[in-house]
Design an enzyme around this catalytic site. Structure first.
Site, PDB file in Angstrom:
ATOM      1  N   CYS A 184     -40.726  -2.930  18.280  1.00  9.08           N
ATOM      2  CA  CYS A 184     -41.666  -2.216  17.406  1.00  9.08           C
ATOM      3  C   CYS A 184     -43.047  -2.299  18.052  1.00  9.08           C
ATOM      4  O   CYS A 184     -43.456  -3.368  18.517  1.00  9.08           O
ATOM      5  CB  CYS A 184     -41.650  -2.873  16.027  1.00  9.08           C
ATOM      6  SG  CYS A 184     -42.990  -2.335  14.959  1.00  9.08           S
ATOM      7  N   TYR A 336     -57.703  -8.751  -8.679  1.00  8.57           N
ATOM      8  CA  TYR A 336     -56.574  -8.574  -7.756  1.00  8.57           C
ATOM      9  C   TYR A 336     -56.904  -9.348  -6.473  1.00  8.57           C
ATOM     10  O   TYR A 336     -56.906  -8.788  -5.378  1.00  8.57           O
ATOM     11  CB  TYR A 336     -56.310  -7.092  -7.450  1.00  8.57           C
ATOM     12  CG  TYR A 336     -56.214  -6.219  -8.680  1.00  8.57           C
ATOM     13  CD1 TYR A 336     -54.975  -6.005  -9.301  1.00  8.57           C
ATOM     14  CD2 TYR A 336     -57.342  -5.626  -9.231  1.00  8.57           C
ATOM     15  CE1 TYR A 336     -54.885  -5.211 -10.441  1.00  8.57           C
ATOM     16  CE2 TYR A 336     -57.253  -4.841 -10.373  1.00  8.57           C
ATOM     17  CZ  TYR A 336     -56.030  -4.627 -10.968  1.00  8.57           C
ATOM     18  OH  TYR A 336     -55.947  -3.851 -12.082  1.00  8.57           O
ATOM     19  N   ASP A 404     -59.632  -4.697  -6.037  1.00  8.21           N
ATOM     20  CA  ASP A 404     -58.766  -4.387  -4.888  1.00  8.21           C
ATOM     21  C   ASP A 404     -57.316  -4.279  -5.358  1.00  8.21           C
ATOM     22  O   ASP A 404     -56.482  -5.139  -5.055  1.00  8.21           O
ATOM     23  CB  ASP A 404     -58.929  -5.504  -3.827  1.00  8.21           C
ATOM     24  CG  ASP A 404     -58.172  -5.208  -2.548  1.00  8.21           C
ATOM     25  OD1 ASP A 404     -57.628  -4.096  -2.397  1.00  8.21           O
ATOM     26  OD2 ASP A 404     -58.122  -6.103  -1.675  1.00  8.21           O
ATOM     27  N   CYS A 431     -56.229   0.985  -0.706  1.00  7.28           N
ATOM     28  CA  CYS A 431     -55.392   1.400   0.429  1.00  7.28           C
ATOM     29  C   CYS A 431     -54.740   2.743   0.110  1.00  7.28           C
ATOM     30  O   CYS A 431     -53.852   3.175   0.837  1.00  7.28           O
ATOM     31  CB  CYS A 431     -54.347   0.341   0.753  1.00  7.28           C
ATOM     32  SG  CYS A 431     -53.237   0.026  -0.610  1.00  7.28           S
TER      33      CYS A 431
HETATM   34  C1  LIG Z   1     -54.114  -4.985  -2.352  1.00  7.51           C
HETATM   35  S1  LIG Z   1     -53.750  -6.623  -2.807  1.00  7.51           S
HETATM   36  C2  LIG Z   1     -55.355  -7.333  -2.703  1.00  7.51           C
HETATM   37  C3  LIG Z   1     -55.402  -8.798  -2.371  1.00  7.51           C
HETATM   38  C4  LIG Z   1     -56.727  -9.397  -1.988  1.00  7.51           C
HETATM   39  N1  LIG Z   1     -57.854  -8.777  -2.610  1.00  7.51           N
HETATM   40  C5  LIG Z   1     -56.903  -9.467  -0.491  1.00  7.51           C
HETATM   41  O1  LIG Z   1     -57.747  -8.762   0.070  1.00  7.51           O
HETATM   42  O2  LIG Z   1     -56.160 -10.219   0.159  1.00  7.51           O
HETATM   43  C6  LIG Z   1     -53.418  -6.461  -4.495  1.00  7.51           C
HETATM   44  C7  LIG Z   1     -53.143  -7.761  -5.206  1.00  7.51           C
HETATM   45  O3  LIG Z   1     -53.012  -7.461  -6.606  1.00  7.51           O
HETATM   46  C8  LIG Z   1     -52.024  -8.301  -7.181  1.00  7.51           C
HETATM   47  N2  LIG Z   1     -51.622  -7.628  -8.412  1.00  7.51           N
HETATM   48  C9  LIG Z   1     -50.811  -6.552  -8.560  1.00  7.51           C
HETATM   49  N3  LIG Z   1     -50.770  -6.156  -9.845  1.00  7.51           N
HETATM   50  C10 LIG Z   1     -51.589  -6.992 -10.529  1.00  7.51           C
HETATM   51  C11 LIG Z   1     -51.970  -7.077 -11.894  1.00  7.51           C
HETATM   52  N4  LIG Z   1     -51.510  -6.213 -12.809  1.00  7.51           N
HETATM   53  N5  LIG Z   1     -52.834  -8.042 -12.262  1.00  7.51           N
HETATM   54  C12 LIG Z   1     -53.290  -8.939 -11.350  1.00  7.51           C
HETATM   55  N6  LIG Z   1     -52.969  -8.892 -10.029  1.00  7.51           N
HETATM   56  C13 LIG Z   1     -52.129  -7.937  -9.633  1.00  7.51           C
HETATM   57  C14 LIG Z   1     -50.983  -8.420  -6.093  1.00  7.51           C
HETATM   58  O4  LIG Z   1     -50.220  -9.592  -6.258  1.00  7.51           O
HETATM   59  C15 LIG Z   1     -51.861  -8.478  -4.827  1.00  7.51           C
HETATM   60  O5  LIG Z   1     -52.162  -9.801  -4.489  1.00  7.51           O
END
Ligand SMILES: C[S@@+](CC[C@H](N)C(=O)[O-])C[C@H]1O[C@@H](n2cnc3c(N)ncnc32)[C@H](O)[C@@H]1O
Length: 474
Positions: A184, A336, A404, A431
């Site tokens: 890959c 998040y 996020d 994203c």
């Molecule tokens: C895009 S990641 C961002 C992580 C972090 N901000 C970083 O930069 O490493 C989204 C995160 O949201 C969490 N997540 C998803 N749905 C959620 C919810 N309803 N409430 C709280 N956290 C959530 C996921 O577990 C994940 O860790």
């Protein structure tokens, strides 16, 4: 008769399914497909590069265009590049691989700009050029591979080749089959060797791959994760049952053959859903976690907690977020928050950081990361943002909200709570431009305006784009 019924459709016959067509690719559409016209009908072909003349086989209609399968590049355009990966065209993992990197970044920025302009969100704000990578290959610090008992047979393979075992990636649209990945171009250097060893040893030990139709078999997923700045490597094997008698010898042999593996964890996932997360875990080698350094901090990563998959660009993403935070950031809500990457990296500027995250392992990691970094002004709450945000923000003025969310964006009920919290500044990290623009429209109606838009390429050679949106009250 209505006016429209007198109009003559000057298009030629619509290309029929299964037919071969030639098409000059005009642009990339917002799903990352090369788009052109055949007899006046829009046709979209994944992997086709703007400016090239291609031959494609017509497939079914999908999202506003007739879909086509790329068969051959008849005349490469100036943006056509050689593929680096032997699986290009079948795998679908990085469909922009043959598209000049600068061209990719311009297309991605163009689509983002269009969406923001359509939603009337831009005002005076420019969309900054996408921050790209100098070396946009070998960047992924984590890859999730799947075991399957139906191997995808490549064109030209000899008759009778063994097809009851594969370790790799699903072929797009053919969920029951797995493409054996030999190499890959985007995962971290050295991952190919571990992947091959894991596959060979599974066969030597006679371990059977999961059957997605009948839901039987032992081996389900293999996740490879590397701390790029520490060199530590984690292997996460997901099986349907524990079966220590058979799994442990495989694991011991894998570590012997690949001593660069610093830890190996088994996750046991008995349900049908194809997710690489165990309901239970067993550490078979090493400490069960690896470490990564970012923004001068050390992060502990468990097998399943979220961490940005491109360490080099995550550093740039954090720099970009930092540049948007005033030197006395005040109280920061990191919604998040995953393992705390963003919030912890801002802690020295903040009076207090409060992280909110639903994954228990990510929260464990975030707390350990704060402690390891000697950060005492950060706390982390485990739970759904929807259920906890109101209570967290009640009666306190948040100076900054970092948001996020996962690809699906914000739950619609989160938006009024966020608006009621009325932070002096929000930084929405996304994203997925589609869901981000949808959420930004709601936030704009609630009184915020965009102050900066900075896209960052975290996923070179794919149509995905990360973006940092800064919002302030209007
Ligand atoms: C895009 S990641 C961002 C992580 C972090 N901000 C970083 O930069 O490493 C989204 C995160 O949201 C969490 N997540 C998803 N749905 C959620 C919810 N309803 N409430 C709280 N956290 C959530 C996921 O577990 C994940 O860790």
């Amino acid at each position: 008769m209505g006016e429209n019924s007198t109009q003559i459709d000057e298009r030629g016959p619509r290309p029929v399914r299964g037919s071969q067509v030639e098409m000059r690719v005009e642009a990339i559409d917002d799903l990352g497909r090369g788009r052109g016209e055949v007899e006046g009908h829009p046709v979209a072909v994944r992997g086709a590069v703007p400016g090239s003349l291609v031959r494609a086989q017509i497939r079914r209609r999908h999202r506003g265009a007739i879909g086509g399968q790329l068969e051959e590049v008849l005349e490469p355009g100036p943006l056509q590049r050689e593929a680096r990966c032997p699986h290009v065209g079948t795998c679908g993992g990085c469909s922009f691989q043959t598209y000049d990197y600068t061209g990719q970044l311009e297309s991605l920025r163009g689509h983002l700009l269009e969406r923001l302009a359509e939603a009337d969100l831009l005002g005076e704000v420019e969309v900054e050029p996408v921050l790209g990578m100098e070396e946009p290959f070998g960047y992924r610090n984590k890859m999730d591979f799947t075991f399957g008992n139906r191997r995808w047979i490549e064109v030209g393979e000899p008759e009778g080749a063994r097809s009851d075992f594969a370790l790799g990636l699903h072929v797009p649209g053919v969920y029951s089959k797995v493409l054996d990945i030999q190499s890959c171009a985007i995962h971290f250097e050295g991952a190919d060797d571990i992947l091959s060893a894991a596959r060979e040893l599974a066969r030597e030990h006679d371990l059977e791959a999961w059957d997605t139709r009948r839901h039987v078999g032992l081996l389900r997923h293999l996740v490879l994760r590397k701390g790029v700045n520490t060199g530590e490597i984690l292997v996460y094997l997901v099986t349907s049952v524990e079966d220590a008698e058979r799994v442990d010898p495989w694991a011991a042999d894998l570590v012997r053959r690949c001593p660069q593996i610093t830890t190996l964890v088994q996750g046991i996932h008995s349900r049908a859903a194809a997710v690489a997360i165990g309901e239970e875990e067993r550490i078979l080698h090493g400490p069960g976690v690896i470490h990564e350094t970012l923004a001068g901090l050390t992060f502990t990563l468990s097998p399943t907690s979220f961490f940005q998959t491109n360490t080099t660009q995550a550093e740039r993403l954090l720099e970009c977020i930092h540049s948007e935070v005033p030197s006395s950031g005040g109280r920061v809500f990191d919604l998040y928050c995953g393992a705390g990457t963003i919030g912890l990296s801002l802690a020295s500027k903040a009076s207090e950081v409060v992280g909110l995250e639903s994954s228990p392992s990510a929260i464990r990691d975030a707390r350990a990361n704060a402690e390891a970094g000697g950060i005492h002004n950060a706390s982390f709450i485990e739970g759904d943002v929807l259920e906890n945000l109101e209570q967290c923000t009640r009666g306190v003025q948040g100076d900054l909200c970092i948001v996020d969310p996962p690809r699906a964006g914000l739950h619609p009920k989160v938006i009024p709570i966020l608006l009621a919290a009325a932070p002096a500044r929000m930084i929405y990290v996304s994203c997925n431009p589609v869901t981000a623009v949808r959420d930004l429209e709601h936030l704009a109606r609630g009184g915020y305006r965009l102050a900066r838009v900075q896209p960052v390429d975290l996923f070179p050679h794919t149509p995905h784009l990360e973006c940092v949106f800064t919002l302030v009250p209007r």
